[in-house]
Motif scaffolding. Structure first.
Motif, mmCIF file in Angstrom:
data_model
loop_
_atom_site.group_PDB
_atom_site.id
_atom_site.type_symbol
_atom_site.label_atom_id
_atom_site.label_comp_id
_atom_site.label_asym_id
_atom_site.label_seq_id
_atom_site.Cartn_x
_atom_site.Cartn_y
_atom_site.Cartn_z
ATOM 1 N N LEU A 23 0.815 -1.218 0.000
ATOM 2 C CA LEU A 23 0.000 0.000 0.000
ATOM 3 C C LEU A 23 0.847 1.266 0.000
ATOM 4 C CD1 LEU A 23 -2.983 1.065 0.275
ATOM 5 C CD2 LEU A 23 -2.519 1.205 2.744
ATOM 6 N N LEU A 24 2.023 1.189 0.592
ATOM 7 C CA LEU A 24 2.888 2.368 0.685
ATOM 8 C C LEU A 24 3.572 2.710 -0.634
ATOM 9 C CD1 LEU A 24 4.613 1.784 4.148
ATOM 10 C CD2 LEU A 24 2.835 3.451 3.598
ATOM 11 N N PHE A 58 4.520 14.637 5.139
ATOM 12 C CA PHE A 58 4.320 14.124 3.789
ATOM 13 C C PHE A 58 4.272 12.596 3.769
ATOM 14 C CE2 PHE A 58 5.137 18.370 2.224
ATOM 15 C CZ PHE A 58 4.306 18.416 1.111
ATOM 16 N N PHE A 59 4.993 11.950 4.677
ATOM 17 C CA PHE A 59 4.872 10.490 4.752
ATOM 18 C C PHE A 59 3.444 10.098 5.125
ATOM 19 C CE2 PHE A 59 4.779 6.642 7.384
ATOM 20 C CZ PHE A 59 5.200 5.718 6.440
ATOM 21 N N LEU A 60 2.871 10.791 6.093
ATOM 22 C CA LEU A 60 1.507 10.479 6.514
ATOM 23 C C LEU A 60 0.486 10.868 5.443
ATOM 24 C CD1 LEU A 60 1.614 11.626 10.263
ATOM 25 C CD2 LEU A 60 1.529 9.274 9.406
ATOM 26 N N GLY A 61 0.629 12.087 4.918
ATOM 27 C CA GLY A 61 -0.370 12.581 3.984
ATOM 28 C C GLY A 61 -0.288 11.963 2.605
ATOM 29 N N VAL A 64 0.821 7.456 3.205
ATOM 30 C CA VAL A 64 -0.217 6.616 3.802
ATOM 31 C C VAL A 64 -1.613 7.040 3.337
ATOM 32 C CG1 VAL A 64 -1.237 5.751 5.938
ATOM 33 C CG2 VAL A 64 1.236 6.189 5.831
ATOM 34 N N ALA A 65 -2.018 8.279 3.647
ATOM 35 C CA ALA A 65 -3.398 8.700 3.384
ATOM 36 C C ALA A 65 -3.748 8.668 1.901
ATOM 37 C CB ALA A 65 -3.620 10.113 3.946
ATOM 38 N N SER A 93 -4.250 9.465 9.162
ATOM 39 C CA SER A 93 -2.973 9.930 8.606
ATOM 40 C C SER A 93 -3.085 11.347 8.060
ATOM 41 C CB SER A 93 -2.506 8.982 7.503
ATOM 42 O OG SER A 93 -2.269 7.697 8.022
ATOM 43 N N LEU A 94 -4.192 11.645 7.376
ATOM 44 C CA LEU A 94 -4.359 12.996 6.830
ATOM 45 C C LEU A 94 -4.535 14.019 7.949
ATOM 46 C CD1 LEU A 94 -4.384 14.340 4.086
ATOM 47 C CD2 LEU A 94 -6.878 14.102 4.048
#
Length: 243
Positions: A23-24, A58-61, A64-65, A93-94
């Motif tokens: 997914l990543l 940015f990793f989260l948004g 992931v998101a 995540s967002l």
């Protein structure tokens, strides 16, 4: 499942923890996080704390998101992650990315909040193909996944935008455009083609069979090389600024 039958060259066998790694989109997430590093390193004064916040946001948004929303919209990676789990991943995540952006804005410039709002909008509109998919084409990919991370990291660090930031954003946008032009036919061959056949007749009288590997192999090797090269450049620039 054979390697070429998988929905992406980096996709692991479906099921369990492997779905979350797939997914990543690991090489692509690393590629686009490199633009964050390049933007921060281009700024007149490197600020490690702000760079760390930008990288995490940015990793989260994006990592992931955005990818969770993309998988929610059509299952392009064919993971077995439940719809509710994907929605939770995207939401949390967002929200986390936005919260980090607010913290960074308080420490730097409140104008950064405009970047935070735009980033949240892009993550949802691009990956869910809102507005009839008008924001899902090649130009938007180049701007949203290339220029935007670099400009945001630069502005968060420098609190302004100068010529080097514009040129850096152009580099990121053009390289992202090249990525898109290479990956689009690969995605078509891997995810939509039901049969690949034919031959290439050469001038010496020999011929080569056309297979799925013919359509994907060289482009994917180029994508791997580009992902590694931009990551190496980002690491080199950051190391130069911290030493």
């Amino acid at each position: 499942m054979s390697e070429t039958a998988r929905p992406a060259f980096y996709a692991l066998a479906p099921g369990g923890w492997r779905d979350y790694v797939t997914l990543l989109h690991p090489p692509y997430t690393l590629w686009h996080l490199s633009y964050v590093a390049i933007g921060a390193a281009l700024a007149p004064h490197f600020r490690g704390g702000i760079f760390g916040l930008a990288l995490l946001a940015f990793f989260l948004g994006m990592g992931v998101a955005a990818h969770a929303l993309d998988e929610l919209h059509g299952r392009p990676l064919e993971t077995r992650i439940g719809r509710g789990t994907l929605m939770a991943l995207a939401t949390v995540s967002l929200a986390g990315a936005a919260a980090i952006g607010v913290v960074a804005a308080v420490q730097t410039s409140l104008w950064l909040l405009a970047f935070v709002a735009l980033g949240a909008f892009i993550a949802v509109a691009y990956n869910l193909e809102l507005f009839g998919g008008r924001l899902h084409g090649d130009p938007w990919f180049s701007l949203a996944w290339g220029a935007f991370p670099l400009l945001t990291a630069y502005f968060a660090t420098a609190e302004t935008v100068r010529a080097e930031a514009i040129l850096g954003a152009a580099f990121a946008a053009l390289l992202s455009h090249a990525q898109r032009r290479l990956s689009t036919p690969v995605r078509m061959a891997r995810r939509r083609a039901t049969d690949v056949s034919g031959r290439i007749e050469l001038s010496d009288g020999t011929s080569l069979p056309i297979t799925r590997e013919t359509l994907t192999g060289e482009a994917e090797r180029a994508l791997r090389a580009l992902a590694a090269s931009v990551t190496a450049l980002a690491l080199a620039l950051v190391l130069m600024r911290v030493t």
